[in-house]
Enzyme design. Structure first.
Site, PDB file in Angstrom:
ATOM      1  N   GLU A 136     -12.890   3.289   3.394  1.00 18.09           N
ATOM      2  CA  GLU A 136     -12.301   3.665   4.671  1.00 18.09           C
ATOM      3  C   GLU A 136     -12.912   5.003   5.077  1.00 18.09           C
ATOM      4  OE1 GLU A 136      -7.897   1.916   5.412  1.00 18.09           O
ATOM      5  OE2 GLU A 136      -8.009   3.765   4.261  1.00 18.09           O
ATOM      6  N   GLU A 156       0.841  -1.196   0.000  1.00 21.49           N
ATOM      7  CA  GLU A 156       0.000   0.000   0.000  1.00 21.49           C
ATOM      8  C   GLU A 156       0.879   1.250   0.000  1.00 21.49           C
ATOM      9  OE1 GLU A 156      -3.704   2.027   2.481  1.00 21.49           O
ATOM     10  OE2 GLU A 156      -2.561   0.376   3.364  1.00 21.49           O
TER      11      GLU A 156
END
Length: 292
Positions: free
Chosen positions: A242, A148
């Site tokens: 998120e 990520e």
């Protein structure tokens, strides 16, 4: 093929007890998500059997995220710390196998930490060697490991999609992929659509968050451009929302990500709005990308 739509467990709770895990998983399934992402900081704290059972009972898939700590930093020049970091990623991959998840993804190349200096060439080479070994370990289990790209205040070495892609290509990895996150991309990328296009062959997972990390679509991030770029790239991987609020996160994690404001109070309502938003944006982007 349609994208798997997920929700991050931190939208509901930063604890993963039997009660909080069941509430989060059941809510995610009730809202209509395909998957819920569970974040691993310390593999020893995850009750694998409980998580697998709760997800099976709710009819929802588990995605696994991870973040290494300063005491398990693969980039550390302390050999014991670096070894502990590699062992941590291996254990996370073991958990993915045990829980039935296809991959693990997150900050798997350094620590979730604000560094005061850039990595040295020795550290970069050390990370490459470790990831090459982990690539083989993941492949032996039929799993994938995602890197990520996060912003400069939360780690180093991989802050952009190009850096993630270059790292993967430099070791000829077969089982590593690029993990996108729109919150971090909003900070670090100068051309989001271009970064997506340049790394289209390696994209494997996406976190979708607004620039405030609050209610999805209420901030200033250009989601139409983002989803349009994904559609043009032919991206069919997971898309997970998120959205964080200190109404659900304790002071430790809220402090770690500088979440000082109460962004929202109703987790289920926020999750429902996010799912509808992602579905609409993906559908619009797919329609716009059609050749007629």
């Amino acid at each position: 093929m349609t994208n798997t739509l997920g929700v991050h467990s931190l939208l509901f709770t930063d604890a993963w007890t039997a009660a909080s895990a069941k509430a989060a998983i059941d809510c995610a399934a009730r809202v209509g998500f395909d998957a819920i992402e569970v974040l691993i900081f310390d593999p020893a704290t995850i009750d694998v059997a409980m998580t697998r059972r709760l997800a099976r009972d709710a009819g929802i898939a588990i995605a696994l995220g991870m973040a290494l700590g300063v005491d398990s930093d693969i980039s550390s020049l302390d050999p014991a710390v670096a070894r502990r970091g590699e062992a941590t990623v291996r254990r996370c991959l073991d958990i993915a196998e045990e829980i039935g998840a296809p991959c693990v993804s997150g900050i798997a190349y350094a620590a979730f930490n604000r560094y005061s200096a850039p990595p040295s060439e020795a550290q970069k080479n050390q990370v490459r060697s470790a990831l090459a070994r982990l690539d083989g370990y993941a492949g032996g289990k039929g799993l994938k490991l995602g890197l990520e790209a996060v912003n400069r205040y939360e780690s180093y070495l991989v802050n952009t999609l190009d850096e993630a892609g270059a790292l993967i290509r430099s070791i000829g990895a077969r089982n590593l992929f690029v993990h996108m996150d729109t919150f971090h991309m909003n900070i670090e990328e100068t051309d989001i659509a271009g970064a997506i296009a340049r790394n289209a062959d390696l994209l494997g997972y996406a976190h979708v968050a607004d620039n405030t990390r609050g209610t999805l679509g209420a901030g200033g991030f250009d989601f139409k451009a983002f989803f349009g770029a994904l559609a043009r790239a032919g991206y069919t991987g997971g898309v997970t929302v998120e959205s964080f609020s200190n109404a659900r996160l304790g002071p430790g994690l809220a402090g770690a990500i500088a979440l000082w404001r109460c962004q929202w109070s109703d987790a289920e309502a926020t999750a429902r709005e996010a799912l509808a938003f992602m579905r609409a944006e993906l559908a619009a982007a797919a329609h716009a990308a059609r050749p007629w």
